[in-house]
Design an enzyme around this catalytic site. Structure first.
Site, PDB file in Angstrom:
ATOM      1  N   HIS A 128       0.551  -0.961   0.314  1.00  0.00           N
ATOM      2  CA  HIS A 128       0.008  -0.253   0.229  1.00  0.00           C
ATOM      3  C   HIS A 128       0.715   1.313   0.261  1.00  0.00           C
ATOM      4  O   HIS A 128       2.067   1.307   0.882  1.00  0.00           O
ATOM      5  CB  HIS A 128      -0.922  -0.016   0.893  1.00  0.00           C
ATOM      6  CG  HIS A 128      -2.264   0.821   1.574  1.00  0.00           C
ATOM      7  ND1 HIS A 128      -1.476   2.204   1.761  1.00  0.00           N
ATOM      8  CD2 HIS A 128      -3.194   0.403   1.094  1.00  0.00           C
ATOM      9  CE1 HIS A 128      -3.195   3.098   1.617  1.00  0.00           C
ATOM     10  NE2 HIS A 128      -4.373   2.407   1.718  1.00  0.00           N
TER      11      HIS A 128
ATOM     12  N   ASP B 278       3.483  -4.657   8.089  1.00  0.00           N
ATOM     13  CA  ASP B 278       2.178  -4.277   7.751  1.00  0.00           C
ATOM     14  C   ASP B 278       0.763  -4.598   7.435  1.00  0.00           C
ATOM     15  O   ASP B 278       0.888  -5.770   6.964  1.00  0.00           O
ATOM     16  CB  ASP B 278       2.123  -3.520   6.501  1.00  0.00           C
ATOM     17  CG  ASP B 278       0.478  -2.344   6.277  1.00  0.00           C
ATOM     18  OD1 ASP B 278      -0.363  -2.440   6.942  1.00  0.00           O
ATOM     19  OD2 ASP B 278       0.400  -1.702   5.042  1.00  0.00           O
TER      20      ASP B 278
ATOM     21  N   GLN C 102      -4.426  -5.245   7.357  1.00  0.00           N
ATOM     22  CA  GLN C 102      -5.058  -6.287   7.042  1.00  0.00           C
ATOM     23  C   GLN C 102      -5.177  -7.546   6.955  1.00  0.00           C
ATOM     24  O   GLN C 102      -5.940  -8.548   6.579  1.00  0.00           O
ATOM     25  CB  GLN C 102      -5.450  -6.264   4.848  1.00  0.00           C
ATOM     26  CG  GLN C 102      -5.153  -5.216   4.210  1.00  0.00           C
ATOM     27  CD  GLN C 102      -6.957  -4.256   4.315  1.00  0.00           C
ATOM     28  OE1 GLN C 102      -7.405  -5.512   4.231  1.00  0.00           O
ATOM     29  NE2 GLN C 102      -7.456  -3.506   3.810  1.00  0.00           N
TER      30      GLN C 102
ATOM     31  N   LYS D 109     -10.466  -0.927  10.082  1.00  0.00           N
ATOM     32  CA  LYS D 109     -11.055  -1.915   9.794  1.00  0.00           C
ATOM     33  C   LYS D 109     -10.575  -3.362  10.563  1.00  0.00           C
ATOM     34  O   LYS D 109     -11.394  -4.905   9.605  1.00  0.00           O
ATOM     35  CB  LYS D 109      -9.858  -2.181   8.609  1.00  0.00           C
ATOM     36  CG  LYS D 109      -8.967  -1.362   7.883  1.00  0.00           C
ATOM     37  CD  LYS D 109      -8.273  -1.861   6.866  1.00  0.00           C
ATOM     38  CE  LYS D 109      -7.576  -0.619   6.283  1.00  0.00           C
ATOM     39  NZ  LYS D 109      -7.491   0.106   5.115  1.00  0.00           N
TER      40      LYS D 109
ATOM     41  N   CYS E 188      -4.215   2.396  -3.731  1.00  0.00           N
ATOM     42  CA  CYS E 188      -3.282   3.191  -3.007  1.00  0.00           C
ATOM     43  C   CYS E 188      -2.359   2.261  -3.661  1.00  0.00           C
ATOM     44  O   CYS E 188      -1.978   1.732  -1.820  1.00  0.00           O
ATOM     45  CB  CYS E 188      -3.545   3.066  -1.187  1.00  0.00           C
ATOM     46  SG  CYS E 188      -5.159   4.115  -1.051  1.00  0.00           S
TER      47      CYS E 188
HETATM   48  N1  PMP Z   1      -1.907  -0.665   4.361  1.00  0.00           N
HETATM   49  C1  PMP Z   1      -2.724  -1.348   4.053  1.00  0.00           C
HETATM   50  C2  PMP Z   1      -2.362  -2.745   3.663  1.00  0.00           C
HETATM   51  C3  PMP Z   1      -3.932  -0.806   3.874  1.00  0.00           C
HETATM   52  O1  PMP Z   1      -4.577  -1.683   3.062  1.00  0.00           O
HETATM   53  C4  PMP Z   1      -4.282   0.291   4.254  1.00  0.00           C
HETATM   54  C5  PMP Z   1      -5.703   0.948   4.457  1.00  0.00           C
HETATM   55  N2  PMP Z   1      -6.441   0.832   3.575  1.00  0.00           N
HETATM   56  C6  PMP Z   1      -3.387   0.992   4.780  1.00  0.00           C
HETATM   57  C7  PMP Z   1      -1.940   0.375   4.769  1.00  0.00           C
HETATM   58  C8  PMP Z   1      -3.928   2.598   5.920  1.00  0.00           C
HETATM   59  O2  PMP Z   1      -4.385   2.341   6.531  1.00  0.00           O
HETATM   60  P1  PMP Z   1      -4.831   3.578   7.396  1.00  0.00           P
HETATM   61  O3  PMP Z   1      -5.101   5.349   6.538  1.00  0.00           O
HETATM   62  O4  PMP Z   1      -5.912   3.472   8.392  1.00  0.00           O
HETATM   63  O5  PMP Z   1      -3.658   5.001   7.536  1.00  0.00           O
END
Ligand code: PMP
Length: 450
Positions: free
Chosen positions: A167, A244, A247, A270, A408
């Site tokens: 991401h 990270d 998910q 999430k 993203c």
């Molecule tokens: N890493 C991953 C794998 C994600 O899916 C997301 C959220 N889409 C993020 C980072 C970013 O999370 P946040 O916007 O809550 O900081």
């Protein structure tokens, strides 16, 4: 045997929220424990009454464009059970005060509630509470590592290794660090089915690599990466690891201690919790060595114009007033998820994923991105001849919420040579009937776009 839905989550609406830190806290001594316990595991999907679980989510009863909502965007943000909504509401109604600043009763209650949530998260993820920095979410957590750990240490000639499937939150902070230090970014590639090429990854772990950043679970492909094995390999070579977990934490039992990483970032929204909550877990030695990221109140013990003495970690990294009510809600979310059972959630979502994949394959003309053998319930796809946004718009008119776009993850979509995909992402509160509704809506959309 059918189990009733969830035991713990509904706090007494007239009383304080579940994480209000009362001496009669229903979570008892486990909630207060300083030392973590392994996350519980065990019960399978078949022992939970999923119809009742779904009823815990008020928003899922609503309609969209006159159709019952089918929410297939949980990888974007998860829906909230009533227990979480009530915990936040209960905090503001009965306990609202700032943390760590007041000796009055409300101040003590607020501080205890906030700290109880830290302990609940620590127990849930099998780490020490004092190694858990509470923050606004994964993006903040990774930036904290980038600015406090990487920026002062990396230099020209060093390399940051990231995977193709990251991401942007696990790419852009490293690019910013690289620009300022002269370090370079190296990419660990994936196979067309969407798994990390582990041999290539091992070969990429050369002596210049100082940091490896990798997703536990991909938000686009659903791939579950073997982070334990990856972190073991990295550690043997002296490479610091950032995982990270955005998910992963909402969808499977996660034992951070067993993974053996240096840093683990995740986001609360999430995992049934409020937006603006999340945490960074870090090894104590890193937290002690790292300078603060932001300065201000809460993160100090003494300030004069001659200098400042910082608070101990994790408080050293929690400048200013935190999202107290949000963390009370996140604590309630942890209780809720534990009540359902993470092993049961994982099993349930695997069943739903198998159903959705099979049904999409049966439609014909559907290309699925990501066929990893170990995969979470995220399905990115394209339908021949249809643009992802058009498809998502037509699905929305049928009440079906999917995300379309680049999720993203531009470098990942560049790998597949596509401008956008649709992504249907599941959670344990989805149903097999909803998958059928989604497929029927997709077939209708396809006819319209043909
Ligand atoms: N890493 C991953 C794998 C994600 O899916 C997301 C959220 N889409 C993020 C980072 C970013 O999370 P946040 O916007 O809550 O900081």
């Amino acid at each position: 045997m059918q189990m009733t839905s969830v035991t713990a989550p509904h706090p007494d609406p007239s009383g304080p929220a579940q994480h209000a830190g009362r001496s009669d806290d229903p979570r008892g001594s486990a909630a207060q424990a300083d030392h973590p316990h392994p996350p519980h595991a065990g019960e399978g999907a078949g022992r939970v009454d999923w119809t009742r679980v779904r009823e815990d989510f008020p928003l899922l009863r609503r309609e969209v464009h006159g159709k019952p909502l089918v929410y297939l965007d949980s990888a974007n943000t998860g829906q909230k059970p009533a227990a979480v909504i009530e915990a936040v509401d209960g905090f503001y109604r009965s306990h609202n005060a700032n943390v760590s600043r007041a000796v009055h009763a409300l101040g003590t209650e607020a501080t205890e509630a906030y700290e109880a949530s830290r302990k609940a998260l620590a127990r849930f993820l099998n780490v020490r509470a004092d190694e858990l920095v509470l923050c606004s979410g994964t993006t903040f957590a990774i930036n904290l590592v980038a600015y406090s750990w990487a920026l002062p240490r990396l230099k020209a000639g060093d390399t940051i290794l990231v995977s193709r499937m990251e991401h942007h939150a696990n790419i852009v902070p490293w690019q910013l660090v690289a620009q300022r230090t002269g370090a370079t970014i190296k990419v660990a590639e994936i196979t067309p089915e969407g798994t990390l090429d582990l041999d290539a990854l091992r070969r990429a772990m050369t002596p210049e690599v100082k940091l490896l950043a990798v997703a536990h679970v991909s938000n686009v492909l659903g791939t579950v990466n073997p982070v334990r094995e990856i972190c073991r390999e990295a550690r043997r070579r002296g490479i610091v690891t950032v995982v990270d977990g955005s998910q992963a934490v909402p969808h499977r039992p996660v034992d951070i201690a067993a993974i053996g990483c240096d840093f683990y970032a995740f986001t609360g929204h999430k995992m049934c919790g409020p937006t603006g909550t999340g945490a960074l877990w870090a090894r104590r030695e890193h937290l002690q060595a790292m300078p603060p990221f932001l300065g201000g109140g809460e993160m100090i013990t003494e300030v004069s114009f001659d200098g400042t003495v910082f608070n101990d970690p994790p408080h050293k990294f929690e400048a200013g007033t935190p999202n107290i009510a949000g963390f009370v809600g996140l604590g309630a979310a942890v209780d809720y998820l534990e009540g359902v059972g993470m092993a049961a959630i994982e099993a349930r979502e695997a069943e739903l994923l198998a159903h959705m994949t099979q049904a999409l394959d049966a439609v014909g003309g559907v290309r699925i991105f990501g066929r990893a053998p170990e995969k979470a319930a995220v399905v990115s796809f394209l339908v021949e001849g249809a643009h992802a946004h058009d498809l998502a718009t037509l699905l929305d008119l049928e009440g079906v919420a999917v995300r379309s776009g680049q999720h993203c993850a531009h470098p990942l979509l560049q790998f597949y040579g596509v401008a956008a995909t649709c992504r249907a992402s599941l959670a344990f509160y989805n149903t097999h009937e909803e998958i059928e509704t989604f497929i029927a809506a997709l077939q209708k959309a396809r006819r319209l776009l043909a």
